[in-house]
Motif scaffolding. Structure first.
Motif, PDB file in Angstrom:
ATOM      1  N   LEU A 140       0.866  -1.159  -0.150  1.00  0.00           N
ATOM      2  CA  LEU A 140       0.039   0.152  -0.053  1.00  0.00           C
ATOM      3  C   LEU A 140       0.824   1.250  -0.169  1.00  0.00           C
ATOM      4  O   LEU A 140       2.080   1.154   0.717  1.00  0.00           O
ATOM      5  CB  LEU A 140      -0.846  -0.060   1.319  1.00  0.00           C
ATOM      6  CG  LEU A 140      -1.603  -1.183   1.267  1.00  0.00           C
ATOM      7  CD1 LEU A 140      -2.802  -1.126   2.812  1.00  0.00           C
ATOM      8  CD2 LEU A 140      -2.847  -1.217   0.233  1.00  0.00           C
ATOM      9  N   GLU A 141       0.302   2.322  -0.474  1.00  0.00           N
ATOM     10  CA  GLU A 141       0.937   3.457  -0.475  1.00  0.00           C
ATOM     11  C   GLU A 141       0.326   4.644   0.326  1.00  0.00           C
ATOM     12  O   GLU A 141      -1.082   4.491   0.330  1.00  0.00           O
ATOM     13  CB  GLU A 141       1.166   3.984  -2.022  1.00  0.00           C
ATOM     14  CG  GLU A 141      -0.081   4.457  -2.579  1.00  0.00           C
ATOM     15  CD  GLU A 141      -0.093   4.974  -4.040  1.00  0.00           C
ATOM     16  OE1 GLU A 141       1.001   5.753  -4.242  1.00  0.00           O
ATOM     17  OE2 GLU A 141      -0.736   4.496  -5.008  1.00  0.00           O
ATOM     18  N   ASP A 142       0.834   5.498   0.726  1.00  0.00           N
ATOM     19  CA  ASP A 142       0.431   6.700   1.597  1.00  0.00           C
ATOM     20  C   ASP A 142      -0.730   7.459   0.939  1.00  0.00           C
ATOM     21  O   ASP A 142      -0.478   7.647  -0.574  1.00  0.00           O
ATOM     22  CB  ASP A 142       1.386   7.767   2.284  1.00  0.00           C
ATOM     23  CG  ASP A 142       2.340   7.056   3.187  1.00  0.00           C
ATOM     24  OD1 ASP A 142       2.184   6.018   3.937  1.00  0.00           O
ATOM     25  OD2 ASP A 142       3.346   7.591   3.372  1.00  0.00           O
ATOM     26  N   THR A 143      -1.704   7.812   1.533  1.00  0.00           N
ATOM     27  CA  THR A 143      -2.500   8.611   0.836  1.00  0.00           C
ATOM     28  C   THR A 143      -1.998   9.897   0.404  1.00  0.00           C
ATOM     29  O   THR A 143      -1.332  10.489   1.348  1.00  0.00           O
ATOM     30  CB  THR A 143      -4.057   8.932   1.630  1.00  0.00           C
ATOM     31  OG1 THR A 143      -4.290   7.757   2.257  1.00  0.00           O
ATOM     32  CG2 THR A 143      -5.023   9.404   0.939  1.00  0.00           C
ATOM     33  N   PRO A 144      -2.279  10.403  -0.808  1.00  0.00           N
ATOM     34  CA  PRO A 144      -1.534  11.699  -1.092  1.00  0.00           C
ATOM     35  C   PRO A 144      -2.298  13.026  -0.156  1.00  0.00           C
ATOM     36  O   PRO A 144      -3.196  12.693   0.310  1.00  0.00           O
ATOM     37  CB  PRO A 144      -1.945  12.015  -2.491  1.00  0.00           C
ATOM     38  CG  PRO A 144      -2.514  10.685  -3.049  1.00  0.00           C
ATOM     39  CD  PRO A 144      -2.866   9.926  -1.930  1.00  0.00           C
ATOM     40  N   PRO A 145      -1.401  13.936   0.205  1.00  0.00           N
ATOM     41  CA  PRO A 145      -1.856  15.071   0.876  1.00  0.00           C
ATOM     42  C   PRO A 145      -2.978  15.566   0.363  1.00  0.00           C
ATOM     43  O   PRO A 145      -3.356  15.929  -0.923  1.00  0.00           O
ATOM     44  CB  PRO A 145      -0.559  15.947   0.816  1.00  0.00           C
ATOM     45  CG  PRO A 145       0.667  15.250   0.538  1.00  0.00           C
ATOM     46  CD  PRO A 145      -0.054  14.089  -0.276  1.00  0.00           C
ATOM     47  N   GLY A 146      -4.120  15.918   1.266  1.00  0.00           N
ATOM     48  CA  GLY A 146      -5.186  16.552   0.748  1.00  0.00           C
ATOM     49  C   GLY A 146      -6.442  15.432   0.246  1.00  0.00           C
ATOM     50  O   GLY A 146      -7.688  15.982   0.270  1.00  0.00           O
ATOM     51  N   ALA A 147      -6.158  14.249   0.116  1.00  0.00           N
ATOM     52  CA  ALA A 147      -6.942  13.239  -0.280  1.00  0.00           C
ATOM     53  C   ALA A 147      -7.504  12.687   1.153  1.00  0.00           C
ATOM     54  O   ALA A 147      -6.984  12.764   1.926  1.00  0.00           O
ATOM     55  CB  ALA A 147      -6.191  12.238  -1.023  1.00  0.00           C
ATOM     56  N   PRO A 148      -8.946  12.142   0.819  1.00  0.00           N
ATOM     57  CA  PRO A 148      -9.497  11.725   2.025  1.00  0.00           C
ATOM     58  C   PRO A 148      -8.861  10.265   2.522  1.00  0.00           C
ATOM     59  O   PRO A 148      -8.282   9.686   1.691  1.00  0.00           O
ATOM     60  CB  PRO A 148     -10.961  11.556   1.640  1.00  0.00           C
ATOM     61  CG  PRO A 148     -10.808  11.079   0.068  1.00  0.00           C
ATOM     62  CD  PRO A 148      -9.612  11.964  -0.120  1.00  0.00           C
ATOM     63  N   GLY A 149      -8.947   9.987   3.849  1.00  0.00           N
ATOM     64  CA  GLY A 149      -8.623   8.769   4.335  1.00  0.00           C
ATOM     65  C   GLY A 149      -7.227   9.071   5.145  1.00  0.00           C
ATOM     66  O   GLY A 149      -6.816  10.028   5.309  1.00  0.00           O
ATOM     67  N   ASP A 150      -6.864   7.781   5.656  1.00  0.00           N
ATOM     68  CA  ASP A 150      -5.613   7.862   6.554  1.00  0.00           C
ATOM     69  C   ASP A 150      -4.424   8.047   5.655  1.00  0.00           C
ATOM     70  O   ASP A 150      -4.259   7.682   4.671  1.00  0.00           O
ATOM     71  CB  ASP A 150      -5.523   6.261   6.915  1.00  0.00           C
ATOM     72  CG  ASP A 150      -5.267   6.134   8.505  1.00  0.00           C
ATOM     73  OD1 ASP A 150      -5.342   4.965   8.900  1.00  0.00           O
ATOM     74  OD2 ASP A 150      -5.405   7.283   8.934  1.00  0.00           O
ATOM     75  N   ASP A 151      -3.655   8.906   5.957  1.00  0.00           N
ATOM     76  CA  ASP A 151      -2.491   9.398   5.168  1.00  0.00           C
ATOM     77  C   ASP A 151      -1.278   8.705   5.272  1.00  0.00           C
ATOM     78  O   ASP A 151      -0.539   8.291   4.191  1.00  0.00           O
ATOM     79  CB  ASP A 151      -2.090  10.922   5.609  1.00  0.00           C
ATOM     80  CG  ASP A 151      -1.661  11.247   7.088  1.00  0.00           C
ATOM     81  OD1 ASP A 151      -1.021  12.023   7.264  1.00  0.00           O
ATOM     82  OD2 ASP A 151      -1.861  10.110   7.713  1.00  0.00           O
ATOM     83  N   HIS A 152      -1.058   7.822   6.280  1.00  0.00           N
ATOM     84  CA  HIS A 152       0.200   6.901   6.426  1.00  0.00           C
ATOM     85  C   HIS A 152      -0.029   5.638   6.610  1.00  0.00           C
ATOM     86  O   HIS A 152      -0.759   5.181   7.535  1.00  0.00           O
ATOM     87  CB  HIS A 152       1.030   7.520   7.660  1.00  0.00           C
ATOM     88  CG  HIS A 152       2.113   6.837   7.610  1.00  0.00           C
ATOM     89  ND1 HIS A 152       3.264   6.815   6.789  1.00  0.00           N
ATOM     90  CD2 HIS A 152       3.027   5.812   8.788  1.00  0.00           C
ATOM     91  CE1 HIS A 152       4.159   6.290   7.070  1.00  0.00           C
ATOM     92  NE2 HIS A 152       4.143   5.607   8.240  1.00  0.00           N
ATOM     93  N   VAL A 153       0.449   4.813   5.784  1.00  0.00           N
ATOM     94  CA  VAL A 153       0.611   3.147   5.669  1.00  0.00           C
ATOM     95  C   VAL A 153       1.299   2.881   6.767  1.00  0.00           C
ATOM     96  O   VAL A 153       2.594   2.940   6.609  1.00  0.00           O
ATOM     97  CB  VAL A 153       0.462   2.646   4.535  1.00  0.00           C
ATOM     98  CG1 VAL A 153       0.613   0.959   4.565  1.00  0.00           C
ATOM     99  CG2 VAL A 153      -0.572   2.939   3.536  1.00  0.00           C
ATOM    100  N   LEU A 154       1.026   1.782   7.654  1.00  0.00           N
ATOM    101  CA  LEU A 154       2.002   1.205   8.599  1.00  0.00           C
ATOM    102  C   LEU A 154       2.435  -0.206   8.136  1.00  0.00           C
ATOM    103  O   LEU A 154       1.579  -0.932   7.810  1.00  0.00           O
ATOM    104  CB  LEU A 154       1.563   1.219   9.864  1.00  0.00           C
ATOM    105  CG  LEU A 154       1.297   2.636  10.843  1.00  0.00           C
ATOM    106  CD1 LEU A 154       0.501   2.277  12.219  1.00  0.00           C
ATOM    107  CD2 LEU A 154       2.628   3.098  11.150  1.00  0.00           C
ATOM    108  N   THR A 155       3.754  -0.304   7.893  1.00  0.00           N
ATOM    109  CA  THR A 155       4.263  -1.543   7.633  1.00  0.00           C
ATOM    110  C   THR A 155       3.951  -2.431   8.958  1.00  0.00           C
ATOM    111  O   THR A 155       4.417  -2.107  10.066  1.00  0.00           O
ATOM    112  CB  THR A 155       5.748  -1.447   7.430  1.00  0.00           C
ATOM    113  OG1 THR A 155       5.858  -0.646   5.947  1.00  0.00           O
ATOM    114  CG2 THR A 155       6.593  -2.769   7.332  1.00  0.00           C
ATOM    115  N   GLY A 156       3.211  -3.741   8.907  1.00  0.00           N
ATOM    116  CA  GLY A 156       3.082  -4.473  10.089  1.00  0.00           C
ATOM    117  C   GLY A 156       2.461  -5.692   9.790  1.00  0.00           C
ATOM    118  O   GLY A 156       2.205  -6.075   8.399  1.00  0.00           O
ATOM    119  N   HIS A 157       2.161  -6.366  10.931  1.00  0.00           N
ATOM    120  CA  HIS A 157       1.372  -7.690  10.581  1.00  0.00           C
ATOM    121  C   HIS A 157       0.297  -7.876  11.551  1.00  0.00           C
ATOM    122  O   HIS A 157       0.075  -7.567  12.709  1.00  0.00           O
ATOM    123  CB  HIS A 157       2.230  -8.952  10.886  1.00  0.00           C
ATOM    124  CG  HIS A 157       1.677 -10.200  11.075  1.00  0.00           C
ATOM    125  ND1 HIS A 157       1.385 -10.887  12.345  1.00  0.00           N
ATOM    126  CD2 HIS A 157       1.310 -11.222  10.143  1.00  0.00           C
ATOM    127  CE1 HIS A 157       0.801 -11.745  12.241  1.00  0.00           C
ATOM    128  NE2 HIS A 157       0.748 -12.086  11.018  1.00  0.00           N
TER     129      HIS A 157
END
Ligand code: ZN
Ligand code: ZN
Ligand code: ZN
Length: 365
Positions: A140-157
């Motif tokens: 997954l990629e981070d949501t671009p600035p200004g776009a709706p939704g969570d802005d940062h994707v956390l690498t995890g399990h």
């Protein structure tokens, strides 16, 4: 990783190849053989007969996509995708050009990870094959600035689903993150190996009789994970972390200690396998050129080999003016943790794993 030879001309070929650069024969990786296999030219039905006469295969559907997959599927199987690509749950939006390059890097690292896991005899089922206990990946990629939704994707399990942020494939961004976190090492493959460690903790340790041994060696994982992480980022690791942990991050919580140590176990076994294949293993006894699978050998022997190969590896890099690829010190306590993982991987290899309990509520980074 072992060496591979072209079945037609005998020249050296590599894990990443789909064509022999010397004789132009078709090549592909066959997971059941753990080998790059040579094929005759593609037939009218798109199948490729093996030059050794042991049947025919098809190429993975991602051979012709940005995934660049060179893995093969036996013709009798209906799947369009190979064993590695079947683990994908969400892939990047390929209409964005930079995502194509990012995905190529992620798939290359994932194929090496899956090779490691199969080589060790660990079960690698997709969530399609085993919805409760299988493994899946979201890229997954981070949501671009200004776009709706969570802005940062956390690498995890969480519960068999591993998420990797596409930023980890961007060298400047990954290096900036490494420096900001004060890490000695940060790679795409390292992320895969760490996160899959969380998955195998669920499979091999959680809700099994091994949990008591785990707690004796790694600590009690029932300590609050969120506050342990917050305290790690606020205060840093204890000053003597190197006496007990393989990395500073490993000191923050027993789950992270396990995942970090698991990643190092895969680093060590894969690198020793490559060193043995290249004739670089410093002999300490008879018949020590075959590394995989390493079951049945005490980890103390492997640790001695690794000490020698680590010195060689770092020394070669210094000769080239490059940083040490393995800038880690393995204290006695860390060798003890690696030994536990080594023994449990051997026990799990080829055996039925305990059934997973209901989905956990934790999400580990
Ligand atoms: Zn060839
Ligand atoms: Zn594939
Ligand atoms: Zn983690």
């Amino acid at each position: 990783m072992r060496n591979f030879l072209c079945g037609n001309c005998g020249r050296r070929v590599f894990f990443e190849n789909s064509r022999c650069l010397s004789c132009q024969s078709e090549l592909g990786f066959v997971p059941a053989d753990l080998a790059i296999v040579t094929f005759q030219p593609v037939a009218a039905d798109r199948s490729l007969p093996r030059v050794d006469g042991k049947g025919s295969h098809r190429r993975c559907a991602n051979h012709t996509t940005a995934g660049g997959c060179n893995w093969m599927i036996p013709v009798e199987r209906p799947d369009p995708f190979c064993r590695s690509c079947r683990l994908n749950h969400i892939i990047p939006d390929l209409s964005v050009i930079r995502n194509q390059q990012a995905w190529l890097k992620l798939e290359a690292a994932k194929r090496r990870l899956v090779y490691n896991l199969i080589s060790l005899g660990l079960p690698v089922a997709s969530k399609q094959e085993d919805p409760a206990c299988g493994l899946a990946f979201d890229f997954l990629e981070d949501t671009p600035p200004g776009a709706p939704g969570d802005d940062h994707v956390l690498t995890g399990h969480v519960a068999g689903l591993i998420t990797i942020n596409l930023n980890e494939t961007d060298d400047p961004k990954r290096e900036a993150a490494r420096q900001e976190m004060g890490e000695m090492y940060r790679t795409v493959l390292g992320h895969f190996r760490h996160e899959v460690g969380h998955y195998y903790w669920d499979r091999l340790v959680r809700d099994t009789p091994r949990i008591e041994s785990f707690r004796k060696v790694f600590g009690d994982e029932r300590m609050n994970y969120a506050s342990a992480l917050a305290s790690h980022y606020a205060q840093g690791p204890p000053p003597d972390w190197q006496l007990r942990h393989v990395s500073a991050y490993a000191a923050c919580h027993p789950w992270e200690d396990w995942a970090e140590t698991w990643a190092h176990y895969l680093h060590i076994i894969d690198t020793l396998d490559t060193a043995a294949a290249e004739g670089l293993i410093v002999q300490e006894g008879p018949d020590q050129t075959v590394i995989l699978p390493p079951h049945g050998r005490p980890f103390s022997e492997i640790a001695i080999q690794w000490r020698n190969v680590r010195l060689l590896l770092n020394g070669l890099n210094r000769s080239m003016g490059l940083p040490d690829p393995y800038p880690f010190f393995l204290a006695e306590a860390v060798i003890g943790k690696l030994t536990l993982i080594h023994d449990w991987v051997a026990e799990a290899a080829g055996k039925v794993m305990p059934q997973a309990a209901p989905l956990p509520t934790k999400q580990s980074a």
